[in-house]
Scaffold this motif. Structure first.
Motif, PDB file in Angstrom:
ATOM      1  N   PRO A 111       0.827  -0.876   0.130  1.00 26.32           N
ATOM      2  CA  PRO A 111       0.071  -0.308  -0.302  1.00 26.32           C
ATOM      3  C   PRO A 111       0.891   1.382   0.116  1.00 26.32           C
ATOM      4  CG  PRO A 111      -1.116  -1.423   1.724  1.00 26.32           C
ATOM      5  CD  PRO A 111       0.716  -1.959   1.155  1.00 26.32           C
TER       6      PRO A 111
ATOM      7  N   GLU B 245       1.668  -2.482   5.370  1.00 26.40           N
ATOM      8  CA  GLU B 245       0.619  -2.732   4.986  1.00 26.40           C
ATOM      9  C   GLU B 245      -0.297  -2.170   6.444  1.00 26.40           C
ATOM     10  OE1 GLU B 245      -2.739  -5.615   4.812  1.00 26.40           O
ATOM     11  OE2 GLU B 245      -1.061  -4.392   3.369  1.00 26.40           O
TER      12      GLU B 245
ATOM     13  N   SER C  90      -1.097   0.980   7.399  1.00 27.39           N
ATOM     14  CA  SER C  90      -2.778   0.882   6.376  1.00 27.39           C
ATOM     15  C   SER C  90      -3.631   0.490   7.137  1.00 27.39           C
ATOM     16  CB  SER C  90      -2.682   0.138   4.906  1.00 27.39           C
ATOM     17  OG  SER C  90      -2.818  -1.766   5.399  1.00 27.39           O
TER      18      SER C  90
ATOM     19  N   ASN D 252      -0.258  -7.565   1.552  1.00 29.65           N
ATOM     20  CA  ASN D 252      -1.771  -7.140   1.357  1.00 29.65           C
ATOM     21  C   ASN D 252      -1.714  -8.107  -0.123  1.00 29.65           C
ATOM     22  OD1 ASN D 252       0.231  -5.856  -0.316  1.00 29.65           O
ATOM     23  ND2 ASN D 252      -1.310  -4.548  -1.417  1.00 29.65           N
TER      24      ASN D 252
END
Length: 282
Positions: free
Chosen positions: A9, A65, A68, A241
């Motif tokens: 991300p 990740e 996020s 992810n």
């Protein structure tokens, strides 16, 4: 790892790279923070590589990740063999935690919500800090800073040593016992989540099971989560992810870290520490 890093991300995640935290050895760390983070929970992640290989740049997918998901993530480097041997890499890890406690509020993190996390040799480093308070005390810190520890495929009970490199890293033989995290499992540790895979042929699952049993035996807070079919590298790969749908490990990590850093839990821990510090009254 390259693909996982490339696809990690980016939106809503700010990264500050290569902050020097030990100038003497030019040790650096990266900080990943969610957009507009304020007093957010913090995860300090220690990567693995048999205490011989690796670099923080290989684990951008972990930092991105977890950021996020709302965590401020610190990924430090530490010195490796053959440049150093035990306990230098644990001492370096302690210094990274001390830096985090002192500076993380500048990056939107809370000094009262620090969780340690590691994979493989990094899980060893994190476990030693969680189990033996001497390391953080030696750098002016306290184990009370640590709200929890998460270990993925960690070597916690790996005597006898057979391989020549491990004998060199952890020698002389007279100190082998104190190099083992299980040696320090007296039940006084912060909450720990130990994750293993039955398919791990690099760090055998007995390491997690033995440490879990020893902490339980001594009344300490510990949880174990087992999966059947992940290789040793995939234990950390599924945090990305890209691969997280293959295993509930990421959800377990997030749930545990959220729980031990919740405002309610932090207050309870602080009240417990305060009560222990009070002088005995007649």
């Amino acid at each position: 790892m390259t693909i996982l890093n490339t696809l990690s991300p980016r939106d809503g995640v700010q990264v500050t790279r290569s902050i020097v935290f030990v100038r003497q050895h030019e040790l650096k760390l990266d900080v990943y923070q969610p957009a507009n983070a304020y007093a957010a929970p913090v995860i300090v992640f220690f990567w693995g590589g048999r205490w011989e290989d690796g670099d923080k740049s290989m684990y951008r997918f972990v930092g991105a990740e977890l950021a996020s998901k709302g965590f401020v993530v610190v990924i430090p480097n530490y010195r490796l063999y053959p440049d150093v041997t035990f306990p230098a890499f644990v001492n370096d890890s302690a210094k990274a935690v001390a830096w985090t406690h002192e500076h993380i509020s500048q990056y939107g993190g809370s000094t009262n919500k620090i969780v340690l996390m590691g994979h493989s040799a990094g899980a060893y480093n994190a476990a030693m800090l969680a189990l033996n308070p001497a390391y953080l005390k030696a750098v002016g810190g306290s184990r009370q800073w640590i709200r929890g520890m998460i270990g993925l495929g960690g070597p916690y009970d790996f005597l006898p040593l057979v391989e020549p490199d491990l004998k060199a890293i952890f020698g002389p033989p007279s100190q082998y016992p104190v190099t083992q995290p299980i040696h320090w499992a007296d039940g006084s540790n912060p909450p720990m989540l130990l994750i293993e895979s039955r398919a791990d042929t690099i760090v055998y699952p007995k390491n997690t099971r033995n440490l879990y049993a020893k902490i339980k035996e001594n009344g300490g807070p510990v949880e174990k989560f087992m999966v059947d079919d992940l290789s040793h590298p995939m234990l950390i790969g599924v945090v990305s992810n890209v691969l997280s749908s293959q295993s509930p490990i990421l959800q377990k990590i997030v749930s545990f870290a959220d729980r031990v850093t919740s405002e309610k839990q932090v207050r309870q821990d602080e009240e417990s520490a305060d009560s222990l510090a009070l002088p005995n009254r007649p």
